[in-house]
Design a protein around this motif. Structure first.
Motif, PDB file in Angstrom:
ATOM      1  N   ARG A  69      -5.409   0.915  70.824  1.00 36.35           N
ATOM      2  CA  ARG A  69      -5.464  -0.331  71.591  1.00 36.35           C
ATOM      3  C   ARG A  69      -4.651  -1.398  70.872  1.00 36.35           C
ATOM      4  O   ARG A  69      -4.596  -1.436  69.638  1.00 36.35           O
ATOM      5  N   ASP A  84      -2.929   0.611  76.439  1.00 35.08           N
ATOM      6  CA  ASP A  84      -4.217  -0.102  76.449  1.00 35.08           C
ATOM      7  C   ASP A  84      -4.015  -1.451  75.767  1.00 35.08           C
ATOM      8  O   ASP A  84      -4.469  -1.689  74.656  1.00 35.08           O
ATOM      9  N   HIS A  86      -4.508  -5.422  75.586  1.00 37.48           N
ATOM     10  CA  HIS A  86      -5.385  -6.519  75.965  1.00 37.48           C
ATOM     11  C   HIS A  86      -4.747  -7.830  75.517  1.00 37.48           C
ATOM     12  O   HIS A  86      -4.220  -7.912  74.401  1.00 37.48           O
ATOM     13  N   ARG A 179      -3.969  -4.459  80.235  1.00 41.93           N
ATOM     14  CA  ARG A 179      -5.232  -3.798  80.609  1.00 41.93           C
ATOM     15  C   ARG A 179      -6.325  -4.801  80.922  1.00 41.93           C
ATOM     16  O   ARG A 179      -7.175  -4.580  81.774  1.00 41.93           O
ATOM     17  N   ARG A 180      -6.320  -5.910  80.192  1.00 44.41           N
ATOM     18  CA  ARG A 180      -7.391  -6.888  80.334  1.00 44.41           C
ATOM     19  C   ARG A 180      -6.858  -8.254  79.939  1.00 44.41           C
ATOM     20  O   ARG A 180      -6.165  -8.393  78.936  1.00 44.41           O
ATOM     21  N   TRP A 389     -13.223   2.606  76.966  1.00 48.09           N
ATOM     22  CA  TRP A 389     -13.361   2.514  78.416  1.00 48.09           C
ATOM     23  C   TRP A 389     -13.953   3.800  78.981  1.00 48.09           C
ATOM     24  O   TRP A 389     -13.483   4.891  78.682  1.00 48.09           O
ATOM     25  N   ARG A 391     -14.325   6.530  82.101  1.00 45.81           N
ATOM     26  CA  ARG A 391     -13.221   7.093  82.891  1.00 45.81           C
ATOM     27  C   ARG A 391     -13.728   7.548  84.259  1.00 45.81           C
ATOM     28  O   ARG A 391     -14.745   8.247  84.349  1.00 45.81           O
ATOM     29  N   TYR A 421     -13.321  -2.342  84.352  1.00 48.77           N
ATOM     30  CA  TYR A 421     -14.498  -1.745  83.731  1.00 48.77           C
ATOM     31  C   TYR A 421     -14.260  -0.328  83.216  1.00 48.77           C
ATOM     32  O   TYR A 421     -15.019   0.157  82.372  1.00 48.77           O
ATOM     33  N   ALA A 422     -13.245   0.349  83.746  1.00 55.80           N
ATOM     34  CA  ALA A 422     -13.039   1.753  83.388  1.00 55.80           C
ATOM     35  C   ALA A 422     -11.575   2.119  83.575  1.00 55.80           C
ATOM     36  O   ALA A 422     -10.837   1.450  84.304  1.00 55.80           O
ATOM     37  N   ASN A 423     -11.153   3.193  82.903  1.00 48.86           N
ATOM     38  CA  ASN A 423      -9.861   3.794  83.212  1.00 48.86           C
ATOM     39  C   ASN A 423     -10.023   4.600  84.491  1.00 48.86           C
ATOM     40  O   ASN A 423     -10.939   5.415  84.618  1.00 48.86           O
ATOM     41  N   GLY A 444      -4.493   0.528  83.507  1.00 49.07           N
ATOM     42  CA  GLY A 444      -5.832   1.052  83.700  1.00 49.07           C
ATOM     43  C   GLY A 444      -6.020   1.811  84.992  1.00 49.07           C
ATOM     44  O   GLY A 444      -7.032   2.478  85.184  1.00 49.07           O
TER      45      GLY A 444
END
Length: 796
Positions: A69, A84, A86, A179-180, A389, A391, A421-423, A444
């Motif tokens: 990450r 990934d 952020h 990703r976020r 995360w 999946r 919330y998830a991949n 994601g």
């Protein structure tokens, strides 16, 4: 988990709030179980046009794929490419964004060939990372010819560097790259141009490093008014001195820090023995200074966050600030742990005098200071960014990108929000002879597209003829073994995932050939009823669809439906023990910008319709939409002065009647073209009389600010209410309802409906809220174990 925290190292080097954040955060990350984190810094100069360009390029070329990450916080570090990635945004290059001088031009006043080539390249980039080589190549051509170009072209700040940086930031911070998204304050989150349109941005107020050690700074007497800051203009320390002088108090004022404004501040304080500028303090001296202070004034102009505020409150001292001080005001509760004054010297002087002379009020605020920021801790911030995360694999029978029909739009919008919330990996079937694809739609959210095999294509062709309707979904349901590559991709996705979702029931037989675990059913319609309406003559295939849907629904640990009506019908149709959960259709409410009247007029002219009023209908190639389009023909004949514009694949339907000349079958359009039509239209139409699920078009009309006429059936789903948000009328009375709604007598009521519907679509129908409902249900069913939520330090 191996995490890289990436950050620019300023040239020349100095320590500020950003360095404070990175130092504390890296230690907190490494204190998390199972986390190994490193702080990666590159020298990043920004003293000239070319230093900024080179800094962006170096960051874009950095390979950090050996980390799980990447977290970036500040330009240009977010140019790093990582799967990934952020972003916890502190600020952009503010002089080219929110502090851009209003009187400066934003367009480049030079038409030299290398400048023109660069601008075309920037305009064509559109946030795509693949454009970076062309951008940097165009910049190198410009550099080679710089001596022959006007010097002011390379000014800092200047229009050209502004365009370059904006284009590069659009690439680095694109939704396909990040990703976020998070921000250090509400102030930062709210700034125009800081985040992509529609991005879900969380806000976390970050801690500060503790000031440790022991010292007795003789230069700071007990009970002084104390503040510390870099001495530059945006901190407005001249306001502090001027307010102090106007307050006419004897309490000493001490200002710590260094910076370019020190000579001017010393001149302003000259002859006033109670005002002292003491220069830079060590951490120990600063901690002691806070402890000795009476209160802390901190009045910067639109500050990102303001660690001085947090440090003062943690020391139990009230803070005096201004209403326009940005992030500072998010920590101060006026009258409780400090004072927020109007941004002028007079108001600041009154506040300063109150805190200096009213010991009871000051003590009351001091008592609330520490508790008000006790929740801002390093472990919470580290936990928020160090969780793996879950999946989710989603199996479907058609590609979802680019999203054009209702099902594609729903899946693309819902699952890109679920990627918060998830991949998410979606495995779809594509057209015969198409190329296999594995593509990232947004960070994601990955789509795997397997082309339909020749064998399945032949079966689909024959089945479509038999059904007299498209059978691209039913064919793979009946014969999944004809596409072994699809089965292989499904098997890989199911083995990778924590939870498997069948979106539509048509992929369920394929899933069951390779996977025996639980399968969630996400229903977009009651498919057994829908197919019975589309090909009522094909009883065998209808029965097959009903049987597969029943198996999918009855064995699923969770069933999702788009409307309450569908949920009730699904339970009745398949004898389910429980009513399915509602995950309604939604809309990306923030992406529908309201157009001024003059801009809408220009769009009309561009679309060739002049002042003609436009009635808009959107529909995919779907039986109920085809019926609605046919019904619209009579409405158009009754209103010949209006243009009836039809968008979507419904225009490709076979057997359509010959429409009047005021019906324009535009067909499939891009998302940008859809926005243009929504902006130019006068009314949105939904003449549906059959079908299942809900109608995304209703929410799109509402979010775009269009008045709506719908049949009562078309308004099903419960988000928008007849009479409150739209006019309901049977198809036979559509023309009359449209004419009345657009008439002068309904102008006030029409405006009320438009505003009410827009608010409703934003509050109840936004995809962010809908995806969270789905995620909460998956967690409640025990299908996924979510990471522990770290507390947000401000509402988001």
């Amino acid at each position: 988990m191996k995490i890289a925290l990436v950050a620019p190292s300023p040239v020349p080097f100095l320590i500020g709030g950003a360095e404070n954040l990175w130092s504390g955060w890296i230690a907190a990350l490494n204190a998390q179980p199972g986390v190994e984190a490193d702080l990666i810094k590159l020298p990043t100069a920004e003293r000239s046009f070319w230093e900024i360009v080179d800094s962006y390029r170096r960051w874009s070329e950095l390979d950090l794929s050996h980390f799980d990450r990447v977290i970036s916080t500040k330009y240009p570090a977010w140019m790093v490419e990582h799967a990934d990635h952020h972003v916890y945004l502190q600020h952009k290059l503010r002089g080219l964004y929110d502090t851009w001088p209003g009187h400066f031009p934003t367009e480049v006043a030079c038409d030299a060939a290398p400048v023109d080539a660069l601008l075309r390249t920037l305009n064509n980039a559109k946030g795509e990372r693949g454009a970076l080589p062309d951008i940097f190549a165009a910049l190198e051509v410009l550099r080679a010819e710089a001596l022959d170009l006007p010097n002011d072209l390379f000014s800092l700040p200047g229009a050209l560097i502004r365009k370059v940086v904006h284009a590069l930031d659009d690439i680095g911070l694109a939704r396909t790259a990040i990703r976020r998204y998070a921000a250090i304050s509400e102030t930062v989150r709210a700034r125009a141009g800081y985040f992509p349109t529609g991005a879900d941005v969380e806000v976390f107020h970050h801690p500060t490093l503790p000031r440790t050690g022991s010292a007795e700074p003789s230069s700071i007497p007990q009970g002084a008014i104390f503040t510390a800051s870099r001495l530059d203009q945006p901190k407005r320390l001249d306001w502090v001195i001027k307010a102090y002088l106007a307050a006419n108090i004897d309490t000493p004022l001490v200002i710590a820090g260094e910076g370019p404004c020190r000579p001017a501040l010393e001149q302003l304080a000259e002859g006033h023995p109670n005002i002292r500028l003491v220069g830079r303090l060590t951490d120990a001296e600063l901690a002691a200074a806070y402890e000795r202070a009476l209160f802390v004034p901190f009045v910067p102009d639109r500050e990102d966050y303001g660690l001085i505020t947090l440090e003062a409150l943690q020391a139990g001292k009230p803070v005096l600030t201004c209403a326009d001080s940005g992030g500072v005001t998010e920590l101060i509760r006026d009258g409780e742990n400090g004072l927020i004054c109007q941004p002028n010297i007079e108001a600041l002087a009154i506040g300063m005098r109150l805190l200096a002379t009213d010991s009871a009020a000051r003590a009351r605020m001091a008592e609330q200071a520490r508790p008000s920021v006790a929740h801002i801790r390093w472990p919470a911030l580290a936990a928020a960014f160090s969780q793996p995360w879950p999946r989710v694999a989603v199996i479907n029978t058609f590609p979802i990108y680019p999203p054009q029909n209702g099902g594609q739009v729903r899946m693309f919008q819902l699952y890109q929000r679920l990627a918060s919330y998830a991949n998410v990996r979606i495995v779809n079937l594509g057209p015969h002879r198409g190329a296999p694809q594995q593509r990232t739609l947004v960070s994601g959210l990955e789509e795997v597209v397997v082309p339909m095999s020749t064998a399945l294509a032949m079966f689909d062709r024959d089945l479509s003829r038999q059904l007299r309707a498209p059978s691209g979904d039913v064919a793979p349901m009946l014969r999944p073994e004809l596409v072994p590559q699809w089965l292989q991709a499904i098997e890989q996705a199911c083995e990778w995932a924590d939870v498997v979702v069948a979106c539509h029931p048509y992929g369920y037989p394929a899933i069951r050939r390779v996977w025996d675990g639980p399968v969630v059913y996400e229903s977009l319609n009651v498919e057994a009823d829908l197919k019975a309406a589309i090909f009522p003559h094909a009883s065998e295939q209808i029965a097959a669809v009903a049987e597969v849907e029943s198996q999918c629904a009855r064995t699923a640990p969770v069933v999702f439906c788009c409307s309450l009506e569908d949920a009730a019908r699904m339970r009745e149709r398949h004898s389910l023990d429980e009513t399915p959960r509602l995950v309604a259709n939604g809309v990306d409410a923030a992406s529908y910008a309201e157009l001024p009247l003059e801009e809408a007029s220009r769009l009309r002219e561009k679309l060739g319709l002049g002042a003609t009023r436009i009635a808009l209908f959107i529909g995919s190639l779907h039986g109920p939409n085809i019926d609605a389009l046919k019904a619209l023909g009579d409405v158009a004949q009754a209103l010949p002065e209006m243009a009836f514009v039809v968008l979507g694949s419904v225009c490709d339907a076979a057997g359509l009647p010959e429409f009047a000349g005021n019906v324009h079958l535009v067909g499939r359009v891009s998302d940008a073209e859809l926005r243009a039509w929504l902006g130019a239209a006068d009314v949105g139409l939904n003449p549906m009389v059959s079908g299942s699920g809900t109608n995304l078009k209703m929410l799109e009309y509402a979010a775009a600010g269009l008045p709506i006429v719908s049949t009562p059936f078309g308004g099903r789903g419960g988000i928008l209410l007849a009479g409150e948000h739209y006019v309901a009328a049977d198809v036979e009375r559509f023309a009359e309802a449209i004419d009345n709604l657009l008439g002068e007598r309904m102008a006030t009521e029409r405006a009320r409906m438009i505003e009410s519907a827009k608010q409703r679509a934003t509050a109840e129908g936004d995809w962010h809220a809908i995806a969270r409902q789905m995620w909460t249900a998956l967690c409640a069913a025990g299908l996924v174990t979510p990471p522990a939520d770290a507390p947000r330090f401000a509402p988001s």
